[in-house]
Design a protein around this motif. Structure first.
Motif, PDB file in Angstrom:
ATOM      1  N   GLU A   1       0.820  -1.230   0.000  1.00  0.00           N
ATOM      2  CA  GLU A   1       0.000   0.000   0.000  1.00  0.00           C
ATOM      3  C   GLU A   1       0.846   1.269   0.000  1.00  0.00           C
ATOM      4  O   GLU A   1       0.306   2.362  -0.108  1.00  0.00           O
ATOM      5  N   ALA A   2       2.186   1.108   0.162  1.00  0.00           N
ATOM      6  CA  ALA A   2       3.047   2.281   0.374  1.00  0.00           C
ATOM      7  C   ALA A   2       2.851   3.378  -0.670  1.00  0.00           C
ATOM      8  O   ALA A   2       2.890   4.559  -0.343  1.00  0.00           O
ATOM      9  N   LYS A   3       2.628   2.998  -1.939  1.00  0.00           N
ATOM     10  CA  LYS A   3       2.463   4.024  -2.970  1.00  0.00           C
ATOM     11  C   LYS A   3       1.007   4.477  -3.034  1.00  0.00           C
ATOM     12  O   LYS A   3       0.721   5.644  -3.222  1.00  0.00           O
ATOM     13  N   ARG A   4       0.099   3.523  -2.874  1.00  0.00           N
ATOM     14  CA  ARG A   4      -1.318   3.808  -3.097  1.00  0.00           C
ATOM     15  C   ARG A   4      -1.904   4.764  -2.057  1.00  0.00           C
ATOM     16  O   ARG A   4      -2.864   5.477  -2.348  1.00  0.00           O
ATOM     17  N   ILE A   5      -1.328   4.781  -0.840  1.00  0.00           N
ATOM     18  CA  ILE A   5      -1.942   5.622   0.198  1.00  0.00           C
ATOM     19  C   ILE A   5      -1.892   7.107  -0.165  1.00  0.00           C
ATOM     20  O   ILE A   5      -2.620   7.902   0.429  1.00  0.00           O
ATOM     21  N   PHE A   6      -1.046   7.474  -1.151  1.00  0.00           N
ATOM     22  CA  PHE A   6      -0.985   8.892  -1.541  1.00  0.00           C
ATOM     23  C   PHE A   6      -2.006   9.227  -2.632  1.00  0.00           C
ATOM     24  O   PHE A   6      -2.104  10.364  -3.071  1.00  0.00           O
ATOM     25  N   GLU A   7      -2.731   8.193  -3.096  1.00  0.00           N
ATOM     26  CA  GLU A   7      -3.766   8.457  -4.108  1.00  0.00           C
ATOM     27  C   GLU A   7      -5.002   9.011  -3.399  1.00  0.00           C
ATOM     28  O   GLU A   7      -5.293   8.612  -2.268  1.00  0.00           O
ATOM     29  N   ARG A   8      -5.719   9.895  -4.115  1.00  0.00           N
ATOM     30  CA  ARG A   8      -6.900  10.471  -3.451  1.00  0.00           C
ATOM     31  C   ARG A   8      -7.966   9.397  -3.262  1.00  0.00           C
ATOM     32  O   ARG A   8      -8.096   8.491  -4.092  1.00  0.00           O
ATOM     33  N   TYR A   9      -8.686   9.513  -2.222  1.00  0.00           N
ATOM     34  CA  TYR A   9      -9.768   8.607  -1.798  1.00  0.00           C
ATOM     35  C   TYR A   9      -9.288   7.204  -1.444  1.00  0.00           C
ATOM     36  O   TYR A   9     -10.095   6.328  -1.219  1.00  0.00           O
ATOM     37  N   TYR A  10      -7.960   6.972  -1.454  1.00  0.00           N
ATOM     38  CA  TYR A  10      -7.502   5.619  -1.106  1.00  0.00           C
ATOM     39  C   TYR A  10      -7.411   5.481   0.410  1.00  0.00           C
ATOM     40  O   TYR A  10      -6.797   6.305   1.081  1.00  0.00           O
ATOM     41  N   ARG A  11      -8.007   4.420   0.926  1.00  0.00           N
ATOM     42  CA  ARG A  11      -7.923   4.140   2.358  1.00  0.00           C
ATOM     43  C   ARG A  11      -7.375   2.733   2.528  1.00  0.00           C
ATOM     44  O   ARG A  11      -7.761   1.818   1.813  1.00  0.00           O
ATOM     45  N   GLY A  12      -6.455   2.581   3.479  1.00  0.00           N
ATOM     46  CA  GLY A  12      -5.863   1.266   3.713  1.00  0.00           C
ATOM     47  C   GLY A  12      -6.939   0.257   4.088  1.00  0.00           C
ATOM     48  O   GLY A  12      -7.921   0.603   4.748  1.00  0.00           O
ATOM     49  N   GLY A  13      -6.719  -1.005   3.656  1.00  0.00           N
ATOM     50  CA  GLY A  13      -7.722  -2.037   3.899  1.00  0.00           C
ATOM     51  C   GLY A  13      -7.891  -2.359   5.378  1.00  0.00           C
ATOM     52  O   GLY A  13      -8.986  -2.701   5.820  1.00  0.00           O
ATOM     53  N   ALA A  14      -6.791  -2.224   6.153  1.00  0.00           N
ATOM     54  CA  ALA A  14      -6.839  -2.727   7.527  1.00  0.00           C
ATOM     55  C   ALA A  14      -7.156  -1.652   8.571  1.00  0.00           C
ATOM     56  O   ALA A  14      -7.322  -1.959   9.739  1.00  0.00           O
ATOM     57  N   VAL A  15      -7.235  -0.362   8.141  1.00  0.00           N
ATOM     58  CA  VAL A  15      -7.401   0.680   9.163  1.00  0.00           C
ATOM     59  C   VAL A  15      -8.859   0.768   9.622  1.00  0.00           C
ATOM     60  O   VAL A  15      -9.784   0.577   8.829  1.00  0.00           O
ATOM     61  N   SER A  16      -9.010   1.060  10.925  1.00  0.00           N
ATOM     62  CA  SER A  16     -10.377   1.116  11.430  1.00  0.00           C
ATOM     63  C   SER A  16     -10.815   2.562  11.695  1.00  0.00           C
ATOM     64  O   SER A  16     -11.999   2.865  11.701  1.00  0.00           O
ATOM     65  N   ALA A  17      -9.822   3.477  11.887  1.00  0.00           N
ATOM     66  CA  ALA A  17     -10.185   4.875  12.174  1.00  0.00           C
ATOM     67  C   ALA A  17     -10.915   5.462  10.968  1.00  0.00           C
ATOM     68  O   ALA A  17     -10.693   5.055   9.839  1.00  0.00           O
ATOM     69  N   ASP A  18     -11.807   6.425  11.215  1.00  0.00           N
ATOM     70  CA  ASP A  18     -12.555   6.982  10.089  1.00  0.00           C
ATOM     71  C   ASP A  18     -11.718   8.020   9.334  1.00  0.00           C
ATOM     72  O   ASP A  18     -10.740   8.556   9.830  1.00  0.00           O
ATOM     73  N   GLY A  19     -12.117   8.275   8.128  1.00  0.00           N
ATOM     74  CA  GLY A  19     -11.386   9.219   7.284  1.00  0.00           C
ATOM     75  C   GLY A  19     -11.922   9.111   5.869  1.00  0.00           C
ATOM     76  O   GLY A  19     -12.739   8.243   5.584  1.00  0.00           O
ATOM     77  N   ALA A  20     -11.433  10.030   4.991  1.00  0.00           N
ATOM     78  CA  ALA A  20     -11.947  10.033   3.623  1.00  0.00           C
ATOM     79  C   ALA A  20     -10.879   9.664   2.612  1.00  0.00           C
ATOM     80  O   ALA A  20     -11.136   9.613   1.415  1.00  0.00           O
ATOM     81  N   GLY A  21      -9.655   9.429   3.086  1.00  0.00           N
ATOM     82  CA  GLY A  21      -8.574   9.055   2.160  1.00  0.00           C
ATOM     83  C   GLY A  21      -8.081  10.246   1.356  1.00  0.00           C
ATOM     84  O   GLY A  21      -7.599  10.083   0.237  1.00  0.00           O
ATOM     85  N   LEU A  22      -8.188  11.465   1.910  1.00  0.00           N
ATOM     86  CA  LEU A  22      -7.772  12.657   1.152  1.00  0.00           C
ATOM     87  C   LEU A  22      -6.514  13.311   1.727  1.00  0.00           C
ATOM     88  O   LEU A  22      -5.777  13.988   1.010  1.00  0.00           O
ATOM     89  N   GLY A  23      -6.266  13.095   3.052  1.00  0.00           N
ATOM     90  CA  GLY A  23      -5.203  13.839   3.738  1.00  0.00           C
ATOM     91  C   GLY A  23      -3.841  13.694   3.071  1.00  0.00           C
ATOM     92  O   GLY A  23      -3.174  14.697   2.783  1.00  0.00           O
ATOM     93  N   LEU A  24      -3.420  12.450   2.783  1.00  0.00           N
ATOM     94  CA  LEU A  24      -2.077  12.247   2.219  1.00  0.00           C
ATOM     95  C   LEU A  24      -1.988  12.777   0.786  1.00  0.00           C
ATOM     96  O   LEU A  24      -0.947  13.314   0.387  1.00  0.00           O
ATOM     97  N   ALA A  25      -3.090  12.620   0.027  1.00  0.00           N
ATOM     98  CA  ALA A  25      -3.080  13.135  -1.352  1.00  0.00           C
ATOM     99  C   ALA A  25      -2.866  14.651  -1.325  1.00  0.00           C
ATOM    100  O   ALA A  25      -2.089  15.206  -2.122  1.00  0.00           O
ATOM    101  N   ILE A  26      -3.524  15.320  -0.387  1.00  0.00           N
ATOM    102  CA  ILE A  26      -3.383  16.783  -0.291  1.00  0.00           C
ATOM    103  C   ILE A  26      -1.962  17.131   0.175  1.00  0.00           C
ATOM    104  O   ILE A  26      -1.308  18.014  -0.389  1.00  0.00           O
ATOM    105  N   SER A  27      -1.468  16.389   1.196  1.00  0.00           N
ATOM    106  CA  SER A  27      -0.108  16.678   1.687  1.00  0.00           C
ATOM    107  C   SER A  27       0.903  16.529   0.557  1.00  0.00           C
ATOM    108  O   SER A  27       1.795  17.350   0.388  1.00  0.00           O
ATOM    109  N   ARG A  28       0.749  15.443  -0.228  1.00  0.00           N
ATOM    110  CA  ARG A  28       1.697  15.244  -1.316  1.00  0.00           C
ATOM    111  C   ARG A  28       1.618  16.395  -2.320  1.00  0.00           C
ATOM    112  O   ARG A  28       2.639  16.938  -2.750  1.00  0.00           O
TER     113      ARG A  28
END
Ligand code: ADP
Length: 475
Positions: free
Chosen positions: A409-436
């Motif tokens: 997942e190391a590369k994919r987590i920077f894609e927008r809307y991508y959320r790791g399969g195993a994480v339980s915390a809520d989120g939209a998968g946007l934070g890392l894409a914006i940071s990048r």
């Protein structure tokens, strides 16, 4: 002339086969000619040699008869017969040979004519007969020598012909080979260039760049595919634009009511509209938290829309490096204490005094990383925030003891809307894409690294001076 790929491939294959087969066909023809020539020459030479060999016996016979004729004129017809036999043989040799043998045969025939004439007793001295015989033998011997030379010349001719055929075959094969390779290379190029264009175009579309048109290099299937690709990219670009416009409109539309709702909650919580019970206040806090979450999401959507449309502008300023990073790092100390997390902020004293960045945007990128670290690290875990100088760059590391990033997942987590399969915390998968997006706009790069022990480690590098070497150099 426009050819399809199939026609081009068939044409090239045909040309290549012709070019490679032509020298072989020519050399086979030449070899056949050489064989025929050698066979016919050998037959002629051996026939002539056989005739010459037979001549020796006839000449000896004629010589003996000539001597007898001197003593017994009655034997004259026998000499005539013998000389005629010799002349017949000479005629045969003359007809089947090349110059100068026919002339030598004529000379020899004349010499034997002289022998016949001077052999008659009435014709004169015996010494004259000996001279005539010697002339005739010399003429025969000249014919033999010429025949040997002709045989040698025929062999040399065949050898030269074979050598020149071999040379021609070698050169024409070499030239054919080079031409075939050039043809093949140009065919491969005509196929691979449009495919490379398509690949590059597809990658650009994957990165959200829809404006680049790929060149249409030929009016064949690949050219038509490139045309269709360009039309598809244009349509996707239009859809993307509509999506961004819709997102921007929806986000702006949501912001105002959300801000109003927060205002109403504050006014309710302040007791201006009457005292509230503890449970009601707790519910208000929960509602406020939810509103904050929605507001953050709306802000992220707006940022992402700006990034995608290239409208995210930076207000670059010279910032005091140590103070900037220390302030952001320390702003999480309260949260760390609340969660019982061991949190260490380590901002190097060797950082350059000032660096060039947009404080709001860079702060947003850093907060996204720290937010994630706190979001994914369990209570009592550890989080580190480390800032170090590195030859014209500033290197920031955020690491934690949470679940970590699975290798795939190391590369994919920077894609927008991508959320790791195993994480339980809520989120939209946007934070890392914006940071990048923000860090790359600063000319830096961000990635996640494997670390010893459990947890995730995010690293990013920023140029001290804006407009530095760019994300590739940073990576
Ligand atoms: P979100 O956190 O809202 O899902 P992000 O873009 O911030 O979106 O992160 C994308 C994904 O990266 C997350 O869903 C998670 O799988 C992974 N991730 C990010 N930070 C961490 C971290 N500190 N520890 C573990 N996984 C993380």
């Amino acid at each position: 002339m426009s050819l399809t790929i199939r026609e081009k491939a068939l044409l090239a294959a045909g040309l290549i086969i012709t070019i490679l087969i032509a020298p072989t066909a020519y050399s086979v023809l030449m070899l056949r000619r050489i064989a025929e020539l050698a066979a016919s020459r050998a037959a002629a030479d051996s026939r002539a040699s056989g005739l010459v060999a037979g001549l020796d016996a006839l000449v000896e016979d004629a010589r003996r008869v000539a001597r007898v004729v001197r003593l017994d004129p009655e034997t004259g017809p026998r000499l005539d017969e013998s000389i005629e036999q010799i002349q017949d043989v000479l005629r045969e040799i003359k007809e089947s040979s090349d110059p100068p043998i026919p002339e030598l045969c004529v000379e020899a025939a004349e010499a034997f004519g002289t022998v016949r004439r001077v052999a008659r007793p009435e014709s004169g001295e015996e010494t004259e007969l000996s001279d005539a015989e010697a002339d005739a033998r010399a003429a025969i011997s000249r014919i033999k020598t010429a025949l040997q030379r002709a045989a040698g010349a025929h062999t040399t001719e065949a050898v030269n012909l074979a050598a020149s055929a071999a040379r021609f075959t070698l050169w024409s094969s070499a030239i054919g080979f080079v031409v075939a390779i050039l043809l093949w290379a140009s065919l491969v190029r005509s196929l691979s260039r449009p495919l490379r264009d398509l690949l590059a175009g597809t990658e650009k579309i994957g990165r959200g760049q829809f404006d680049d048109v790929i060149p249409i290099r030929a009016d064949d299937e690949l050219g038509r595919l490139a045309g269709a690709f360009n039309r598809m990219a244009e349509a996707l670009g239009d859809i993307e634009k509509m999506k961004a416009e819709f997102l921007a409109a929806a986000s702006h539309g949501l912001r105002t009511p959300l801000a109003c709702a927060k205002g109403h909650i504050s006014s309710l919580a302040s007791g201006r509209h009457g005292e509230m019970g503890l449970e009601s206040l707790k519910t208000l806090v929960r509602i406020e938290n939810e509103i904050d979450r929605v507001s953050r999401f709306v802000d992220q959507l707006l940022d992402l829309g700006r990034l995608r449309a290239g409208r995210l502008t930076l207000s670059m300023r010279d910032l005091p490096a140590a103070a900037f990073f220390t302030n952001i790092g320390r702003s999480f100390e309260g949260l760390a204490e609340e969660r019982g997390i061991r949190y260490k902020v380590d901002v190097s004293n060797d950082l350059p005094a000032r660096f060039n960045a947009d404080p709001d945007r860079l702060g947003e990128a850093l907060i996204n990383l720290l937010d994630n670290a706190f979001k994914y690290t369990p209570l009592e875990g550890q989080i580190g925030f480390d800032v170090q100088p590195e030859e014209g760059w500033i290197r920031v590391i955020v690491d934690d003891t949470g679940p970590g990033i699975p290798a795939g997942e190391a590369k994919r987590i920077f894609e927008r809307y991508y959320r790791g399969g195993a994480v339980s915390a809520d989120g939209a998968g946007l934070g890392l894409a914006i940071s990048r997006g923000i860090i790359e706009k600063h000319g830096g790069a961000i990635w996640s690294e494997e670390k010893e022990g459990p947890g995730a480690r995010f690293v990013f590098k920023l140029p001290v001076q804006a407009g530095g070497a760019g994300p590739e150099a940073a990576a």
